[in-house]
Design a protein around this motif. Sequence first.
Motif, PDB file in Angstrom:
ATOM      1  N   PHE A  55      -3.389  17.213  32.686  1.00  0.00           N
ATOM      2  CA  PHE A  55      -2.773  15.885  32.631  1.00  0.00           C
ATOM      3  C   PHE A  55      -3.301  15.025  31.490  1.00  0.00           C
ATOM      4  O   PHE A  55      -3.444  13.823  31.653  1.00  0.00           O
ATOM      5  N   SER A  56      -3.570  15.619  30.331  1.00  0.00           N
ATOM      6  CA  SER A  56      -4.172  14.782  29.295  1.00  0.00           C
ATOM      7  C   SER A  56      -3.177  13.736  28.768  1.00  0.00           C
ATOM      8  O   SER A  56      -3.561  12.604  28.497  1.00  0.00           O
ATOM      9  N   HIS A  57      -1.899  14.097  28.658  1.00  0.00           N
ATOM     10  CA  HIS A  57      -0.929  13.100  28.173  1.00  0.00           C
ATOM     11  C   HIS A  57      -0.797  11.953  29.169  1.00  0.00           C
ATOM     12  O   HIS A  57      -0.843  10.775  28.799  1.00  0.00           O
ATOM     13  N   ALA A  58      -0.666  12.290  30.440  1.00  0.00           N
ATOM     14  CA  ALA A  58      -0.551  11.242  31.471  1.00  0.00           C
ATOM     15  C   ALA A  58      -1.824  10.406  31.531  1.00  0.00           C
ATOM     16  O   ALA A  58      -1.757   9.185  31.741  1.00  0.00           O
ATOM     17  N   ASP A  59      -2.980  11.036  31.330  1.00  0.00           N
ATOM     18  CA  ASP A  59      -4.236  10.282  31.360  1.00  0.00           C
ATOM     19  C   ASP A  59      -4.295   9.237  30.243  1.00  0.00           C
ATOM     20  O   ASP A  59      -4.848   8.154  30.432  1.00  0.00           O
ATOM     21  N   HIS A  60      -3.724   9.552  29.076  1.00  0.00           N
ATOM     22  CA  HIS A  60      -3.652   8.556  27.992  1.00  0.00           C
ATOM     23  C   HIS A  60      -2.834   7.347  28.423  1.00  0.00           C
ATOM     24  O   HIS A  60      -3.173   6.202  28.137  1.00  0.00           O
ATOM     25  N   VAL A  61      -1.720   7.631  29.081  1.00  0.00           N
ATOM     26  CA  VAL A  61      -0.828   6.556  29.525  1.00  0.00           C
ATOM     27  C   VAL A  61      -1.534   5.716  30.594  1.00  0.00           C
ATOM     28  O   VAL A  61      -1.504   4.477  30.553  1.00  0.00           O
ATOM     29  N   ILE A  62      -2.212   6.379  31.521  1.00  0.00           N
ATOM     30  CA  ILE A  62      -2.948   5.676  32.582  1.00  0.00           C
ATOM     31  C   ILE A  62      -4.045   4.806  31.969  1.00  0.00           C
ATOM     32  O   ILE A  62      -4.217   3.643  32.349  1.00  0.00           O
TER      33      ILE A  62
END
Length: 295
Positions: A55-62
Amino acid sequence: MTHPAVDLSVKPDVKGFFDEATHTITYVVKDPGSNACAVVDSVMDIDYAAGRITFSHADHVIADITTRGLELQWLIETHVHADHLSAAPYIQEKLGAKIGIGRNITVIQDTFGKIFNEGTEFQRDGSQFDRLFDDGDTYKIGTMTTSVMHTPGHTPACMTHVVGDAAFVGDTLFMPDSGSARADFPGGDAGILYDSIQKVLALPDQMRLFMCHDYGAGGREIRWETTVAEEKANNIHVGGDKTREEFIAMRKARDTQLDMPKLIIPSLQVNMRAGQLPPAEEDGKTYLKVPVNKL
Ligand SMILES: [Fe+2]
């Protein structure tokens, strides 16, 4: 034809997060009048060959949402994506918010429920989502009102979300030099896609349009924002005076040349469940299926 109530004086703050692996853009859409925001089209990372999700992309957004102290109210899917997996449940678990998609998700669940031979425990009523949008529906992001336009053709559930002077078009349109999305998936239709594109182009000229994908046509840098005026003038598939018949002929000829998206099989199995993986099997592990000779 739907004409959403457009208020160009409202100018949402839009931040795009490009996913290199799938060429998807995830948006954080912030209300300038409050701390409220929405996320449009999140991405879960998958190494399909290894069967590994991260989930690295989602973690950036979070991280962007939390460092700005924003309150996430909505996780929007413009449609059931066939080229990337949604991270909406992962983000929802961390930040809350409701997951919303177009009402015709039920059509897609029915079609792909059969293709993946999902048993009766797989609900085909859209109940995996928190909200199913109909054409003309509205919802709030803080003080802003978002209007939803049904824009099918690429898929039956495609919706365009219009908020203030910004519209999130999903795969209805690409950047002017890249044209439009394919219309050959089950339930897709080139003529219907043309009609949906006309609905988007009927929005005010200065409306900002945000793409779900960009592939850097001709090696240019990645771009994801344009306007109705630019698309009307320059879109290579529908700009100028291209007719519906010309568009259908072009789209059909082009679609027969396209390969299946690399991630269509895992994407549909997960995205038709609002981004959840299929239920675990008796060993407590989760598996994705590959239907043989069915797509
Ligand atoms: Fe798509």
